[in-house]
Scaffold this motif. Structure first.
Motif, PDB file in Angstrom:
ATOM      1  N   UNK A 109      -5.739  -1.846  11.333  1.00  0.00           N
ATOM      2  CA  UNK A 109      -5.413  -2.881  10.346  1.00  0.00           C
ATOM      3  C   UNK A 109      -6.359  -2.792   9.151  1.00  0.00           C
ATOM      4  N   UNK A 110      -6.013  -1.955   8.180  1.00  0.00           N
ATOM      5  CA  UNK A 110      -6.815  -1.876   6.951  1.00  0.00           C
ATOM      6  C   UNK A 110      -6.560  -3.093   6.074  1.00  0.00           C
ATOM      7  N   UNK A 136      -9.021   2.122   4.972  1.00  0.00           N
ATOM      8  CA  UNK A 136      -9.878   2.826   5.914  1.00  0.00           C
ATOM      9  C   UNK A 136     -10.100   4.229   5.350  1.00  0.00           C
ATOM     10  N   UNK A 137     -11.300   4.749   5.468  1.00  0.00           N
ATOM     11  CA  UNK A 137     -11.612   6.034   4.856  1.00  0.00           C
ATOM     12  C   UNK A 137     -11.230   7.202   5.755  1.00  0.00           C
ATOM     13  N   UNK A 138     -11.529   7.124   7.037  1.00  0.00           N
ATOM     14  CA  UNK A 138     -11.291   8.248   7.953  1.00  0.00           C
ATOM     15  C   UNK A 138     -10.466   7.793   9.153  1.00  0.00           C
ATOM     16  N   UNK A 167       0.857  -1.194   0.000  1.00  0.00           N
ATOM     17  CA  UNK A 167       0.000   0.000   0.000  1.00  0.00           C
ATOM     18  C   UNK A 167       0.880   1.227   0.000  1.00  0.00           C
ATOM     19  N   UNK A 168       0.503   2.226  -0.789  1.00  0.00           N
ATOM     20  CA  UNK A 168       1.209   3.507  -0.801  1.00  0.00           C
ATOM     21  C   UNK A 168       0.207   4.584  -1.180  1.00  0.00           C
ATOM     22  N   UNK A 220      -8.927   9.349   3.389  1.00  0.00           N
ATOM     23  CA  UNK A 220      -8.136   8.672   2.371  1.00  0.00           C
ATOM     24  C   UNK A 220      -8.158   9.469   1.066  1.00  0.00           C
ATOM     25  N   UNK A 221      -6.978   9.550   0.456  1.00  0.00           N
ATOM     26  CA  UNK A 221      -6.816  10.215  -0.833  1.00  0.00           C
ATOM     27  C   UNK A 221      -6.325   9.198  -1.846  1.00  0.00           C
TER      28      UNK A 221
END
Length: 165
Positions: A108-109, A75-77, A53-54, A66-67
């Protein structure tokens, strides 16, 4: 493109310097912040080995959202002070985490993530822009050299993109 090896300090630093030059060339002429975030995420994700993930979490004035990123859904927020990203944002200090399972409050996403590095993105006026987050399925994937390299990349990214907002 190249891959960062686990070689000597000089070669790893030189490889981050090469990645820095690629970053500058990639975003120098583009004015759209989100497009630059997306391309930067892709460049790093596909250049550095052993990543899962990056991407960016951008500060909306209250929390991190999240962008653009590369990897599995995230995870969004994230609240400031929560997990590795929220801690980096709140403390405004790079977090190098050799074992995410040992980090208090880790979010832990992606259960495959074992190590993480998060760099806060700070504007020249001191405002929090967000964080740059990179995860790896490999324990102890990131070290002080990676922190220096990622910080240099983020400093250049912020300088190039903030002047266009």
């Amino acid at each position: 493109m190249f891959s960062i090896s686990q070689g000597t300090h000089a070669s790893k630093a030189a490889q981050y310097d090469d990645l820095l030059q690629q970053t500058r060339a990639l975003i120098a002429d583009e004015t759209d912040f989100i497009a630059n975030c997306a391309n930067f995420s892709s460049l790093v994700y596909h250049t550095l080995p052993e990543l899962n993930w990056a991407g960016f979490y951008l500060f909306d004035g209250t929390e991190l959202v999240v962008g653009p990123f590369q990897g599995k859904p995230a995870c969004v927020r994230i609240a400031l002070g929560r997990g590795v990203c929220g801690t980096a944002a709140q403390e405004r200090r790079t977090q190098v985490v050799p074992d995410v399972h040992a980090f208090p409050g880790h979010i832990a996403c992606d259960s495959a993530s074992r190590s993480e590095i998060v760099v806060p993105l700070i504007a020249s006026d001191g405002a929090l822009i967000g964080v740059w987050d990179v995860d790896s399925p490999v324990p102890n994937r990131f070290d002080d050299e990676d922190a220096l390299g990622m910080e240099a990349l983020c400093t250049a990214f912020v300088a190039l993109t903030r002047s266009k907002l």
